[in-house]
Design a protein around this motif. Structure first.
Motif, PDB file in Angstrom:
ATOM      1  N   GLN A  69       0.840  -1.197   0.000  1.00  0.00           N
ATOM      2  CA  GLN A  69       0.000   0.000   0.000  1.00  0.00           C
ATOM      3  C   GLN A  69       0.880   1.253   0.000  1.00  0.00           C
ATOM      4  OE1 GLN A  69      -3.400  -0.021  -0.131  1.00  0.00           O
ATOM      5  NE2 GLN A  69      -3.172  -2.232  -0.382  1.00  0.00           N
ATOM      6  N   PRO A  70       0.338   2.372  -0.486  1.00  0.00           N
ATOM      7  CA  PRO A  70       1.108   3.624  -0.424  1.00  0.00           C
ATOM      8  C   PRO A  70       1.368   4.029   1.032  1.00  0.00           C
ATOM      9  CG  PRO A  70      -0.780   3.851  -1.894  1.00  0.00           C
ATOM     10  CD  PRO A  70      -0.938   2.542  -1.183  1.00  0.00           C
ATOM     11  N   MET A  71       2.500   4.673   1.243  1.00  0.00           N
ATOM     12  CA  MET A  71       2.788   5.204   2.573  1.00  0.00           C
ATOM     13  C   MET A  71       1.821   6.358   2.850  1.00  0.00           C
ATOM     14  SD  MET A  71       6.945   5.164   2.942  1.00  0.00           S
ATOM     15  CE  MET A  71       7.448   5.508   1.261  1.00  0.00           C
ATOM     16  N   PRO A  72       1.518   6.613   4.122  1.00  0.00           N
ATOM     17  CA  PRO A  72       0.525   7.638   4.458  1.00  0.00           C
ATOM     18  C   PRO A  72       1.092   9.058   4.439  1.00  0.00           C
ATOM     19  CG  PRO A  72       1.320   6.613   6.450  1.00  0.00           C
ATOM     20  CD  PRO A  72       1.973   5.883   5.303  1.00  0.00           C
ATOM     21  N   PHE A  73       1.762   9.412   3.347  1.00  0.00           N
ATOM     22  CA  PHE A  73       2.352  10.734   3.188  1.00  0.00           C
ATOM     23  C   PHE A  73       1.993  11.274   1.817  1.00  0.00           C
ATOM     24  CE2 PHE A  73       5.461   8.296   5.806  1.00  0.00           C
ATOM     25  CZ  PHE A  73       5.268   8.968   7.009  1.00  0.00           C
ATOM     26  N   GLU A  74       1.894  12.597   1.731  1.00  0.00           N
ATOM     27  CA  GLU A  74       1.624  13.251   0.453  1.00  0.00           C
ATOM     28  C   GLU A  74       2.836  13.119  -0.474  1.00  0.00           C
ATOM     29  OE1 GLU A  74      -1.268  14.846  -0.413  1.00  0.00           O
ATOM     30  OE2 GLU A  74      -2.073  14.108   1.504  1.00  0.00           O
ATOM     31  N   ASP A  75       2.610  13.297  -1.759  1.00  0.00           N
ATOM     32  CA  ASP A  75       3.706  13.329  -2.731  1.00  0.00           C
ATOM     33  C   ASP A  75       4.691  14.421  -2.326  1.00  0.00           C
ATOM     34  OD1 ASP A  75       2.059  11.532  -4.004  1.00  0.00           O
ATOM     35  OD2 ASP A  75       1.762  12.734  -5.803  1.00  0.00           O
ATOM     36  N   GLY A  76       5.976  14.136  -2.455  1.00  0.00           N
ATOM     37  CA  GLY A  76       7.010  15.131  -2.196  1.00  0.00           C
ATOM     38  C   GLY A  76       7.116  15.573  -0.744  1.00  0.00           C
ATOM     39  N   PHE A  87      17.065  -2.661   1.687  1.00  0.00           N
ATOM     40  CA  PHE A  87      16.764  -3.116   0.329  1.00  0.00           C
ATOM     41  C   PHE A  87      17.184  -4.554   0.044  1.00  0.00           C
ATOM     42  CE2 PHE A  87      16.886   1.573  -0.713  1.00  0.00           C
ATOM     43  CZ  PHE A  87      15.510   1.689  -0.768  1.00  0.00           C
ATOM     44  N   GLU A  88      18.184  -5.059   0.735  1.00  0.00           N
ATOM     45  CA  GLU A  88      18.585  -6.445   0.506  1.00  0.00           C
ATOM     46  C   GLU A  88      17.556  -7.436   1.032  1.00  0.00           C
ATOM     47  OE1 GLU A  88      20.755  -5.271   4.349  1.00  0.00           O
ATOM     48  OE2 GLU A  88      20.140  -4.298   2.495  1.00  0.00           O
ATOM     49  N   HIS A  89      16.547  -6.940   1.767  1.00  0.00           N
ATOM     50  CA  HIS A  89      15.479  -7.784   2.297  1.00  0.00           C
ATOM     51  C   HIS A  89      14.190  -7.663   1.494  1.00  0.00           C
ATOM     52  CE1 HIS A  89      17.881  -8.580   5.840  1.00  0.00           C
ATOM     53  NE2 HIS A  89      18.142  -7.294   5.891  1.00  0.00           N
ATOM     54  N   VAL A  90      14.182  -6.826   0.472  1.00  0.00           N
ATOM     55  CA  VAL A  90      12.971  -6.551  -0.297  1.00  0.00           C
ATOM     56  C   VAL A  90      12.979  -7.384  -1.567  1.00  0.00           C
ATOM     57  CG1 VAL A  90      11.690  -4.750  -1.522  1.00  0.00           C
ATOM     58  CG2 VAL A  90      12.832  -4.214   0.638  1.00  0.00           C
ATOM     59  N   SER A  91      11.906  -8.164  -1.752  1.00  0.00           N
ATOM     60  CA  SER A  91      11.843  -8.995  -2.957  1.00  0.00           C
ATOM     61  C   SER A  91      11.298  -8.233  -4.154  1.00  0.00           C
ATOM     62  CB  SER A  91      11.004 -10.250  -2.699  1.00  0.00           C
ATOM     63  OG  SER A  91       9.713  -9.900  -2.273  1.00  0.00           O
ATOM     64  N   GLU A  92      10.446  -7.241  -3.954  1.00  0.00           N
ATOM     65  CA  GLU A  92       9.859  -6.470  -5.040  1.00  0.00           C
ATOM     66  C   GLU A  92      10.322  -5.018  -4.950  1.00  0.00           C
ATOM     67  OE1 GLU A  92       8.406  -5.123  -8.165  1.00  0.00           O
ATOM     68  OE2 GLU A  92       8.226  -7.272  -7.815  1.00  0.00           O
ATOM     69  N   LEU A  93      11.475  -4.739  -5.539  1.00  0.00           N
ATOM     70  CA  LEU A  93      12.077  -3.411  -5.429  1.00  0.00           C
ATOM     71  C   LEU A  93      11.363  -2.339  -6.241  1.00  0.00           C
ATOM     72  CD1 LEU A  93      15.895  -4.147  -5.387  1.00  0.00           C
ATOM     73  CD2 LEU A  93      14.556  -3.058  -3.590  1.00  0.00           C
ATOM     74  N   ASP A  94      10.772  -2.698  -7.376  1.00  0.00           N
ATOM     75  CA  ASP A  94      10.154  -1.684  -8.238  1.00  0.00           C
ATOM     76  C   ASP A  94       9.093  -0.879  -7.494  1.00  0.00           C
ATOM     77  OD1 ASP A  94      11.759  -2.412 -10.333  1.00  0.00           O
ATOM     78  OD2 ASP A  94      10.220  -3.587 -11.372  1.00  0.00           O
ATOM     79  N   GLY A  95       8.188  -1.559  -6.821  1.00  0.00           N
ATOM     80  CA  GLY A  95       7.116  -0.872  -6.101  1.00  0.00           C
ATOM     81  C   GLY A  95       7.639  -0.018  -4.962  1.00  0.00           C
ATOM     82  N   ILE A  96       8.593  -0.550  -4.200  1.00  0.00           N
ATOM     83  CA  ILE A  96       9.170   0.186  -3.070  1.00  0.00           C
ATOM     84  C   ILE A  96       9.894   1.433  -3.572  1.00  0.00           C
ATOM     85  CG2 ILE A  96      10.917   0.081  -1.248  1.00  0.00           C
ATOM     86  CD1 ILE A  96       8.343  -1.484  -0.588  1.00  0.00           C
ATOM     87  N   SER A  98       9.428   3.075  -6.361  1.00  0.00           N
ATOM     88  CA  SER A  98       8.439   4.030  -6.874  1.00  0.00           C
ATOM     89  C   SER A  98       7.782   4.793  -5.736  1.00  0.00           C
ATOM     90  CB  SER A  98       7.363   3.313  -7.688  1.00  0.00           C
ATOM     91  OG  SER A  98       7.915   2.778  -8.857  1.00  0.00           O
ATOM     92  N   GLU A  99       7.488   4.088  -4.652  1.00  0.00           N
ATOM     93  CA  GLU A  99       6.840   4.728  -3.510  1.00  0.00           C
ATOM     94  C   GLU A  99       7.790   5.689  -2.805  1.00  0.00           C
ATOM     95  OE1 GLU A  99       3.695   5.600  -0.868  1.00  0.00           O
ATOM     96  OE2 GLU A  99       3.864   5.020  -2.952  1.00  0.00           O
ATOM     97  N   ILE A 100       9.044   5.312  -2.680  1.00  0.00           N
ATOM     98  CA  ILE A 100      10.030   6.218  -2.094  1.00  0.00           C
ATOM     99  C   ILE A 100      10.189   7.455  -2.979  1.00  0.00           C
ATOM    100  CG2 ILE A 100      12.495   6.503  -1.590  1.00  0.00           C
ATOM    101  CD1 ILE A 100      12.434   3.612  -0.505  1.00  0.00           C
ATOM    102  N   ALA A 101      10.245   7.249  -4.279  1.00  0.00           N
ATOM    103  CA  ALA A 101      10.348   8.391  -5.202  1.00  0.00           C
ATOM    104  C   ALA A 101       9.127   9.296  -5.070  1.00  0.00           C
ATOM    105  CB  ALA A 101      10.497   7.897  -6.632  1.00  0.00           C
TER     106      ALA A 101
END
Length: 159
Positions: A69-76, A87-96, A98-101
Motif C-alpha cells: 500500500q502507499p505510505m501515508p504521506f503526500e507526494d514530495g 533493500f537487501e530484504h525486499v523482494s519487489e524493489l520496483d514498487g518500493i 516508486s513509492e520512495i520516489a
C-alpha cells in the motif's frame, strides 16, 4: 547525520524507511529534522517489540506500513529518505522504489546503505550468508532454518 547535513541541513523533513527500532529517525529528530520512521514490522526479529521501541523513541512518528500500500504521506513530503540495510530484504524493489520516489520531493536525497558482497553477517537476522540468497527463496528459507537449529537468529543471538 553528517552526511545528510552536508546535502540538506536541518530543518527539513526526514524519513527513515525500514526504521526498525527508529535509531536513525530519533537521531534525525535530535539534530533538528522533522523526522518519521516507517517499517512493515514483519518477519525480522521481534517485530512487535521493535514497534514498541520505535514508538517509545519517536512517538506517533513511527508508523507500521503495508508494503503493498502507499505510505501515508503526500507526494514530495520528504527532503531526505534514508534506508539503512533494508533493500537487501525486499523482494519487489520496483514498487518500493516508486513509492520512495513519490514521497521524496524533487531535488530530495535518498541515502541507501546496503552491505557489500564481502559482508558475511546479516545483522538484522543475526545469521551469516542469508542476505546473499534471493529474498524468500527456498534456498534462503532452508539456510535460515538450519542456522536457527544451530542457535543463530534473533531469538538466540550469536556472533
Amino acid at each position: 547525520m553528517d552526511l545528510a547535513g552536508r546535502y540538506l541541513p536541518p530543518p527539513g523533513r526526514f524519513l527513515d524507511f525500514g526504521c526498525g527500532t527508529a535509531d536513525l529517525a530519533a537521531l534525525a529528530l535530535a539534530h533538528g529534522y522533522d523526522a518519521y520512521g516507517v517499517d512493515t514490522f514483519l518477519g525480522v526479529g521481534d517485530s512487535s517489540e521493535n514497534l514498541k521501541i520505535a514508538t517509545g523513541r519517536i512517538g506517533s512518528r513511527a508508523l507500521a506500513i503495508d508494503p503493498d500500500q502507499p505510505m501515508p504521506f503526500e507526494d514530495g513530503s520528504f527532503d531526505i529518505v534514508a534506508s539503512n540495510q533494508v533493500f537487501e530484504h525486499v523482494s519487489e524493489l520496483d514498487g518500493i522504489c516508486s513509492e520512495i520516489a513519490r514521497v521524496t520531493r524533487a531535488g530530495g536525497l535518498l541515502l541507501a546503505l546496503m552491505p557489500t558482497s564481502e559482508v558475511l553477517w546479516e545483522d538484522h537476522l543475526k545469521m551469516p550468508w542469508v542476505h546473499r540468497l534471493p529474498v524468500g527463496s527456498e534456498r534462503q528459507r532452508m539456510l535460515m532454518k538450519a542456522f536457527r537449529r544451530m542457535g543463530f537468529g534473533t531469538a538466540g543471538i550469536r556472533r
